[in-house]
Design an enzyme around this catalytic site. Structure first.
Site, PDB file in Angstrom:
ATOM      1  N   HIS A 158      -3.123   7.415   3.967  1.00  0.00           N
ATOM      2  CA  HIS A 158      -2.935   6.801   2.650  1.00  0.00           C
ATOM      3  C   HIS A 158      -1.520   7.020   2.114  1.00  0.00           C
ATOM      4  CE1 HIS A 158      -7.188   5.836   1.450  1.00  0.00           C
ATOM      5  NE2 HIS A 158      -7.429   6.670   2.453  1.00  0.00           N
TER       6      HIS A 158
ATOM      7  N   GLU B  95      -0.086   5.567  -0.300  1.00  0.00           N
ATOM      8  CA  GLU B  95      -0.040   5.481  -1.770  1.00  0.00           C
ATOM      9  C   GLU B  95      -0.300   6.819  -2.438  1.00  0.00           C
ATOM     10  OE1 GLU B  95      -4.427   5.007  -0.942  1.00  0.00           O
ATOM     11  OE2 GLU B  95      -2.520   4.682   0.067  1.00  0.00           O
TER      12      GLU B  95
ATOM     13  N   CYS C  61      -6.653   2.428   5.276  1.00  0.00           N
ATOM     14  CA  CYS C  61      -7.972   3.025   5.466  1.00  0.00           C
ATOM     15  C   CYS C  61      -9.057   1.936   5.486  1.00  0.00           C
ATOM     16  CB  CYS C  61      -8.219   4.097   4.410  1.00  0.00           C
ATOM     17  SG  CYS C  61      -9.610   5.190   4.784  1.00  0.00           S
TER      18      CYS C  61
END
Length: 226
Positions: A196, A198, A87
């Site tokens: 994302h 994560e 991002c």
């Protein structure tokens, strides 16, 4: 061999702790890196996490590129060190010219947050080896400056050289050209994407999926096998 993966924190970074946890869950040693420090603390790879570094003033990632840590990251990346930009991290990678193109305001001019379907287009990078080409995964997406753009020549080069790593499937959330969600450099060690991973590493939190864990297990295997 203990693999050390650094995660950089800039003023305004939001997802550094999530990235550090993802690194730990994959089996590597997470290392916090501060934007003012040139020292990368002997890390084997670096993650530039999401957020709004420096409030996204001027342009998203435009100020972060001048942070002392980025001089070291750019130098090491050009020498082959793996770097993942997520991002805002992807935006920083374009600002440092480690990746081509630019990130602009979403075509609908609104912040968007959703679980996004992606297709893996390149499973040969340092960060995608645990996926299969053509595999579809679900990764959370949250951005307002997520529209990837580049001139036609650059887009054709990315396509022709297999450097489009991820593509949006079913819905283009930000107007990115050719539905591009992530790209890599020619060497395959630097990858940037808007979604994302994560936030998709544990079944009990976030989306309940673990589709993003492959990024962090991929780099661990890559570095162990070097």
């Amino acid at each position: 061999m203990t693999v050390r993966i650094g995660v950089v924190t800039f003023p305004g970074t939001l997802d550094d702790r999530d990235a550090l946890r993802a690194v730990r869950l994959a089996g590597a040693e997470p290392v916090s890196l501060w934007h003012r420090d040139e020292d990368l603390k002997r890390v084997d790879a670096v993650v530039l996490p999401g957020g709004f570094s420096y409030g996204d003033y001027l342009r998203a990632g435009a100020i972060s590129r001048f942070s002392p840590v980025m001089g070291s990251v750019v130098e090491r990346a050009r020498a082959g060190m793996p770097v993942l930009g997520i991002c805002n991290g992807f935006q920083v990678l374009t600002e440092t010219h480690l990746l081509p193109g630019a990130m602009l305001r979403n075509d609908h001019l609104h912040f968007i947050c959703r679980d996004q379907r992606l297709r893996v287009e390149n499973a040969d990078t340092a960060w995608t080896a645990d996926y299969a080409e053509g595999q579809e995964i679900h990764i959370p997406l949250k951005n307002i400056d997520g529209r990837y753009v580049a001139d036609e020549r650059t887009l054709d080069e990315l396509e022709g050289e297999g450097r489009v790593v991820f593509r949006y499937v079913g819905f283009n959330p930000n107007g990115s050209l050719r539905d591009i969600a992530g790209i890599t450099n020619a060497a395959g060690n630097v990858v940037g994407l808007m979604p994302h991973p994560e936030h998709a590493v544990e079944p009990l939190v976030g989306t309940g999926r673990t589709d993003g864990l492959g990024f962090f297990t991929s780099i661990l295997k890559k570095l162990v096998n070097i």
